[in-house]
Write a protein that holds these residues in place. Structure first.
Motif, PDB file in Angstrom:
ATOM      1  N   ASP A 194      15.378  59.751  18.167  1.00 14.55           N
ATOM      2  CA  ASP A 194      15.424  58.292  18.267  1.00 14.55           C
ATOM      3  C   ASP A 194      16.856  57.815  18.506  1.00 14.55           C
ATOM      4  O   ASP A 194      17.091  56.892  19.298  1.00 14.55           O
ATOM      5  CB  ASP A 194      14.871  57.680  16.983  1.00 14.55           C
ATOM      6  N   LYS A 209      18.119  55.690  21.765  1.00 15.28           N
ATOM      7  CA  LYS A 209      18.650  54.334  21.569  1.00 15.28           C
ATOM      8  C   LYS A 209      20.117  54.230  21.984  1.00 15.28           C
ATOM      9  O   LYS A 209      20.533  53.199  22.533  1.00 15.28           O
ATOM     10  CB  LYS A 209      18.485  53.911  20.108  1.00 15.28           C
ATOM     11  N   ASN A 226      20.971  51.588  24.847  1.00 12.52           N
ATOM     12  CA  ASN A 226      21.750  50.405  24.458  1.00 12.52           C
ATOM     13  C   ASN A 226      23.227  50.475  24.833  1.00 12.52           C
ATOM     14  O   ASN A 226      23.855  49.437  25.068  1.00 12.52           O
ATOM     15  CB  ASN A 226      21.637  50.176  22.941  1.00 12.52           C
TER      16      ASN A 226
END
Length: 337
Positions: free
Chosen positions: A88, A92, A96
């Motif tokens: 994860d 991310k 991002n």
């Protein structure tokens, strides 16, 4: 060319060995660094680094002690995130912040890993060749002696550089300020102060090298005999490196735990401007860890260490052997003309 005689005649020069090890160090750092970036971001999320707090950044080749002196939220290890796990965090961070964020700590890694690895691998090969010419090809003690000596030398040469680089990471220093800091430290505590943390590093890295090279040479020879080869293929080097690195990492993990704790304490005492206690020996720290967390405390972080060390050893040694094979082929072609 006679396969039995060819490799004995065609040699790789020290410069070619250095180029091969340099390439291996850079490639290993590029591949392994994202694993540590994610690990550190997860650590920072669960236990935010306070002012003066240290964390150890490692790419499997070298360790880097980073001091969070200012506690600035702009630092790459302080960026906000809500990660549920390793995968994860990977996804991310890329989504991002962009894929470049996975290599945030690459420059200090390369500054330490490249010179240390070049010294280490080149010295190992040179010592191995020398010992084999004196003792014979099949002496099992040769990789142990060569690996131990090479690692001892590399750690000793790099140790002051690591101390200086760590200080530069803690705060922005001009070269004039850095020179003043080193001069003051040497005048107050002597030249030996530049080798703080050297002892636990030696206790971890020297046995690691002895076991790693001994097992690597045995596994490489076994695989080559099994498949009827004189020289190892890329996959043989890769597999032998991963297996021998994993075994050595498990056995030497207690000293890695002690080294991390000792270096962290050294910087904590320095930042708080208090003197280092006299009882901070490696064995006392180890005893305290066992008393507090049991024997299993000496093996804290086993899985993350294996996840880093196994691929790092595999990539490094296979790239190094591939580079030497490439130069050996080039040298062979030059001899023919």
């Amino acid at each position: 060319m006679d396969p039995e005689k060819g490799p004995q005649i065609i040699k790789v020069t020290p410069l070619q060995q250095m180029l091969s090890s340099c390439t291996g160090a850079i490639l290993t750092s590029l591949i392994v660094t994202p694993l540590d970036v994610v690990k550190i971001r997860l650590q920072a999320q669960n236990n935010p680094f306070s002012k003066g707090k240290c964390f150890v950044y490692s790419n499997g080749l070298m360790d880097h002690v980073c001091v969070c002196e200012e506690g600035c939220n702009k630092a790459w290890y302080k960026k906000p995130g809500n990660f549920q796990g390793t995968l994860d965090a990977f996804l991310k961070i890329v989504r991002n912040e962009g894929i470049k964020s996975l290599w945030s700590g690459l420059p200090p890694t390369l500054v330490m890993a490249v010179p240390a690895t070049v010294i280490y691998f080149t010295c190992y090969d040179q010592l191995t060749a020398f010992l084999r010419s004196k003792l014979g090809e099949n002496e099992i003690c040769i990789p142990i002696v060569a690996g131990t000596t090479a690692r001892f030398g590399a750690v000793t040469v790099i140790s002051p550089l690591e101390l200086v680089r760590t200080k530069m990471q803690s705060k922005k220093f001009s070269y004039k300020e850095l020179h003043r800091f080193i001069s003051k430290k040497v005048s107050e505590d002597g030249w030996i102060s530049l080798w703080k943390g050297w002892a636990p590093t030696i206790l971890r890295d020297v046995p690691f090298s002895a076991m790693y090279w001994c097992n690597y040479e045995i596994l490489k020879k076994w695989f080559c005999e099994k498949y009827g080869l004189y020289e190892p293929t890329f996959m043989i080097s890769f597999t032998s490196g991963a297996l021998s690195g994993s075994f050595a990492a498990v056995v030497t993990l207690p000293f890695d735990v002690v080294k991390t704790q000792k270096q962290t304490q050294l910087w904590t005492y320095e930042n708080l401007k208090i003197s280092e206690p006299l009882h901070m020996s490696t064995w006392i720290i180890m005893k305290n860890i066992v008393a507090k967390n049991g024997f299993s405390g000496l093996f804290t972080g086993l899985i993350p260490r294996l996840i880093k060390i196994a691929p790092a050893c595999a990539i490094m040694i296979s790239t190094y052997e591939f580079g030497k094979a490439f130069f050996r082929k080039q040298n062979s072609q030059r001899q023919q003309y």
